[in-house]
Design an enzyme around this catalytic site. Sequence first.
Site, PDB file in Angstrom:
ATOM      1  N   TYR A   1      24.127  14.761 -51.819  1.00 52.30           N
ATOM      2  CA  TYR A   1      25.451  14.583 -51.201  1.00 52.30           C
ATOM      3  C   TYR A   1      26.435  15.633 -51.722  1.00 52.30           C
ATOM      4  O   TYR A   1      27.180  16.245 -50.946  1.00 52.30           O
ATOM      5  CB  TYR A   1      25.942  13.176 -51.529  1.00 52.30           C
ATOM      6  CG  TYR A   1      27.287  12.798 -50.977  1.00 52.30           C
ATOM      7  CD1 TYR A   1      27.430  12.393 -49.650  1.00 52.30           C
ATOM      8  CD2 TYR A   1      28.416  12.804 -51.798  1.00 52.30           C
ATOM      9  CE1 TYR A   1      28.665  12.014 -49.152  1.00 52.30           C
ATOM     10  CE2 TYR A   1      29.654  12.438 -51.307  1.00 52.30           C
ATOM     11  CZ  TYR A   1      29.777  12.034 -49.989  1.00 52.30           C
ATOM     12  OH  TYR A   1      30.996  11.665 -49.502  1.00 52.30           O
TER      13      TYR A   1
ATOM     14  N   LYS B   1      28.335  18.483 -49.506  1.00 49.57           N
ATOM     15  CA  LYS B   1      29.793  18.516 -49.448  1.00 49.57           C
ATOM     16  C   LYS B   1      30.350  19.826 -50.006  1.00 49.57           C
ATOM     17  O   LYS B   1      31.401  20.306 -49.534  1.00 49.57           O
ATOM     18  CB  LYS B   1      30.369  17.317 -50.199  1.00 49.57           C
ATOM     19  CG  LYS B   1      30.125  15.977 -49.506  1.00 49.57           C
ATOM     20  CD  LYS B   1      30.710  15.942 -48.096  1.00 49.57           C
ATOM     21  CE  LYS B   1      30.731  14.554 -47.497  1.00 49.57           C
ATOM     22  NZ  LYS B   1      31.257  14.524 -46.127  1.00 49.57           N
TER      23      LYS B   1
END
Length: 295
Positions: free
Chosen positions: A162, A166
């Site tokens: 993640y 991001k």
Amino acid sequence: MSRTCEGRIVIITGAGGGLGAAHARVLASEGAKVVVNDINEPAAQAVVDEITAAGGEAVVNTSDITNYDDSLNAVKQAIDTFGDLHAVVNNAGINRDRMFASMTESDWDAIMAVHLKGHFCISSHAVHYWRGLSKEGRAVDARIINTSSGAGLQGSVGQSNYAAAKAGIAALTLTQAAELGRYGITVNGLVPVARTGMTTAVEAMAQRMAKPEDGSFDYFAPENVSSLVAWLVSPLSAHVTGRLFEAEGGKVAIADGWRSTEPVDKGERWDPAELTDAVAQLLAREVPAQKVFGS
């Protein structure tokens, strides 16, 4: 009183719940016409029904944002239904949290598909549309709003997939802004903190972010973030591009990215052993980075 997004036509991905649904409701209340994109059609329809019941305009779109060809249908639907497109809000996301040593290939690929590729697909088709208008000599005042995360800016234990996606979105935002301004397109990123299904999956976080029972300011309400999204979508933000905005409660800040520091310059090739002292000098005068979440 005039509304900030009056007549703006916007696609919001992952808008069947959480932040995306809040964005859709707030933008519609500010006069935007909203394409509510979500693969969960009943959830998207519920958001559309809520918007239309309040007098707003919205339609459901179930295009798969990870499929390049299918994502074109979201852009087509916006234009066919409302006559134009002014903004794409890339919001959709999922979690596949694991410590790196336990992470599987499928955990990694799922996050990259939804977050990173998902930020590419609809935006690519929207940019082709806006670039075409610009080349025809028509005025374009368009927006791409990407969703990064504090995990992407400073890392997060148990979220290497993640965080990497991001961080990629943050870099994508800077690059898009540099490239697309010539066509009348601004690109900014969002770093939100709010109460959603993803952030409250852990009981401790759910308790921390719970809505206050005493009627006081709901600090973690997703609508607090949506106010910034509405401003970014609106014509008021036309002078701002290439920024990552942090939004939490009533706070808005700009995240300050990587910057080169003053180098130690030998003027010739370093012997590897000499770099111990050189790196010590660099570390002694650096401004320490923020801590990795969870460390």
